[in-house]
Design a protein around this motif. Sequence first.
Motif, short mmCIF file in Angstrom:
data_model
loop_
_atom_site.label_atom_id
_atom_site.label_comp_id
_atom_site.label_asym_id
_atom_site.label_seq_id
_atom_site.Cartn_x
_atom_site.Cartn_y
_atom_site.Cartn_z
N MET A 53 -3.33 -9.82 -10.82
CA MET A 53 -2.28 -9.40 -9.90
C MET A 53 -1.34 -10.56 -9.59
SD MET A 53 -2.67 -7.87 -6.13
CE MET A 53 -3.30 -6.34 -6.72
N CYS B 44 -11.11 -4.57 -16.81
CA CYS B 44 -10.05 -3.93 -16.00
C CYS B 44 -8.66 -4.36 -16.46
CB CYS B 44 -10.23 -4.30 -14.52
SG CYS B 44 -11.69 -3.58 -13.76
N PHE B 45 -8.50 -5.63 -16.74
CA PHE B 45 -7.17 -6.16 -17.09
C PHE B 45 -7.12 -6.43 -18.59
CE2 PHE B 45 -7.44 -6.84 -12.61
CZ PHE B 45 -6.16 -6.58 -12.16
N VAL C 271 -7.42 -6.67 -7.63
CA VAL C 271 -8.30 -5.52 -7.39
C VAL C 271 -8.48 -4.81 -8.72
CG1 VAL C 271 -6.32 -4.14 -6.60
CG2 VAL C 271 -8.63 -3.39 -6.06
N GLY D 121 -11.58 7.08 -5.52
CA GLY D 121 -11.28 6.50 -4.22
C GLY D 121 -11.82 5.10 -3.99
N LEU D 122 -12.35 4.48 -5.05
CA LEU D 122 -12.96 3.17 -4.85
C LEU D 122 -11.95 2.08 -4.51
CD1 LEU D 122 -15.83 2.83 -7.49
CD2 LEU D 122 -15.99 2.87 -5.00
N HIS E 12 -9.02 2.45 -3.19
CA HIS E 12 -8.52 2.76 -1.84
C HIS E 12 -9.49 2.21 -0.80
CE1 HIS E 12 -6.12 5.40 0.89
NE2 HIS E 12 -7.23 5.34 1.61
N GLU F 242 1.29 -8.47 -5.21
CA GLU F 242 2.25 -8.31 -6.29
C GLU F 242 1.66 -7.30 -7.28
OE1 GLU F 242 0.80 -11.39 -5.77
OE2 GLU F 242 2.31 -12.22 -4.42
N VAL F 243 2.54 -6.50 -7.84
CA VAL F 243 2.10 -5.49 -8.81
C VAL F 243 3.14 -5.42 -9.92
CG1 VAL F 243 3.18 -3.62 -7.44
CG2 VAL F 243 1.35 -3.08 -9.07
N ASN G 55 3.24 -0.70 -13.52
CA ASN G 55 1.92 -0.21 -13.12
C ASN G 55 2.08 0.83 -12.01
OD1 ASN G 55 -0.77 0.18 -12.53
ND2 ASN G 55 -1.29 -2.00 -12.41
N ALA H 42 -1.12 1.84 -9.78
CA ALA H 42 -1.44 0.90 -8.70
C ALA H 42 -0.40 0.99 -7.59
CB ALA H 42 -1.51 -0.52 -9.26
N ASN I 220 0.25 4.82 -0.89
CA ASN I 220 -0.58 5.72 -0.08
C ASN I 220 -1.21 5.00 1.11
OD1 ASN I 220 -0.08 7.77 -1.85
ND2 ASN I 220 -2.07 7.67 -2.90
C1 LIG Z 1 -5.37 0.44 -10.14
C2 LIG Z 1 -6.86 0.67 -9.97
C3 LIG Z 1 -7.48 -0.49 -9.23
C4 LIG Z 1 -7.08 1.97 -9.17
O1 LIG Z 1 -8.49 2.13 -8.94
P1 LIG Z 1 -9.10 3.55 -8.58
O2 LIG Z 1 -10.44 3.33 -7.97
O3 LIG Z 1 -9.05 4.45 -9.75
O4 LIG Z 1 -8.08 4.08 -7.48
P2 LIG Z 1 -8.37 5.22 -6.40
O5 LIG Z 1 -9.30 6.22 -6.96
O6 LIG Z 1 -8.76 4.57 -5.11
O7 LIG Z 1 -6.92 5.87 -6.27
C5 LIG Z 1 -6.38 6.18 -5.02
C6 LIG Z 1 -5.01 6.80 -5.26
O8 LIG Z 1 -4.15 5.87 -5.93
C7 LIG Z 1 -3.32 6.58 -6.89
N1 LIG Z 1 -3.71 6.22 -8.25
C8 LIG Z 1 -4.72 5.38 -8.62
N2 LIG Z 1 -4.74 5.25 -9.97
C9 LIG Z 1 -3.73 6.02 -10.44
C10 LIG Z 1 -3.24 6.29 -11.75
N3 LIG Z 1 -3.80 5.74 -12.85
N4 LIG Z 1 -2.18 7.11 -11.89
C11 LIG Z 1 -1.60 7.66 -10.80
N5 LIG Z 1 -2.02 7.46 -9.52
C12 LIG Z 1 -3.07 6.63 -9.35
C13 LIG Z 1 -3.59 8.05 -6.65
O9 LIG Z 1 -2.69 8.49 -5.64
C14 LIG Z 1 -5.02 8.03 -6.13
O10 LIG Z 1 -5.35 9.15 -5.38
P3 LIG Z 1 -5.84 10.50 -6.13
O11 LIG Z 1 -6.86 10.10 -7.14
O12 LIG Z 1 -6.37 11.32 -5.00
O13 LIG Z 1 -4.60 11.07 -6.77
C15 LIG Z 1 -7.56 0.86 -11.35
O14 LIG Z 1 -6.86 1.83 -12.10
C16 LIG Z 1 -7.64 -0.42 -12.15
O15 LIG Z 1 -8.60 -1.20 -12.03
N6 LIG Z 1 -6.61 -0.66 -13.01
C17 LIG Z 1 -6.56 -1.87 -13.84
C18 LIG Z 1 -6.35 -3.11 -13.01
C19 LIG Z 1 -5.11 -2.98 -12.14
O16 LIG Z 1 -4.05 -2.52 -12.59
N7 LIG Z 1 -5.23 -3.45 -10.89
C20 LIG Z 1 -4.14 -3.47 -9.95
C21 LIG Z 1 -3.30 -4.70 -10.20
S1 LIG Z 1 -1.88 -4.77 -9.11
#
Ligand SMILES: CC(C)(COP(=O)(O)OP(=O)(O)OC[C@H]1O[C@@H](n2cnc3c(N)ncnc32)[C@H](O)[C@@H]1OP(=O)(O)O)[C@@H](O)C(=O)NCCC(=O)NCCS
Length: 185
Positions: A1, A59-60, A111, A121-122, A124, A145-146, A150, A153, A159
Amino acid sequence: MAVLKKIRSRWWSQSEESAEPIVEYDSLAAPSSIIEVRYDVRPLTVTQLDECWRLDQRCFVDGEAYSRDTFEYLLTAPESVSYRAVTHGGQMVGFIIGLVEPDHTGHVTTVGVAPEHRRRGLAHRLMQKAEDGFRRRDVRIVRLEVRSINIGAQKLYQNLGYTVTQRLPRYYSNGGDGLLMIKPL
Ligand SMILES: CC(C)(COP(=O)(O)OP(=O)(O)OC[C@H]1O[C@@H](n2cnc3c(N)ncnc32)[C@H](O)[C@@H]1OP(=O)(O)O)[C@@H](O)C(=O)NCCC(=O)NCCS
């Protein structure tokens, strides 16, 4: 991130907290065959360094995974505000690392959630846990930062009440732009 050079000096300690269970259900399962997947959220410490480093690499996959040294640095920093999500069997499937910066802003550094445990929801829940940790350290503003591409994220953060305040041109090492997002606590 965020890139390591943007991480500054460290001052705060993190106390151990009791595990907090999350119960999620397989949304695709028929009501009669609901599978309960139980997660705990626990403090993340340097004890989990290698497990966290390996999970980060899963993850990344965009070349932005942190090195082991970076994780060691982040997890031994006294102002680290870091948590992990674990399965009932104790396997780490998600993590969040935050830092209390010298200006008393909270900085969500990274994250991640294992691909097979996403959309439950993990992330979140981990974000909320980190925000609680920041509040206890008198942080009133959280930033992160994102990547501009993405979108998933960004939705997660929106949300939770984060808003984009700035575009960060070529913020990432591969030249990609970042977005600075802020939330007042
Ligand atoms: C981004 C990341 C951490 C999300 O983790 P997650 O546990 O799947 O997220 P959550 O289940 O808590 O998602 C909560 C909400 O975020 C949004 N969301 C999360 N991932 C999403 C996706 N791939 N596409 C669209 N919306 C998404 C949705 O609104 C979701 O709610 P919903 O499932 O009820 O629609 C995960 O996809 C990840 O590890 N990605 C790779 C690493 C990364 O990009 N990290 C963030 C760097 S800034």
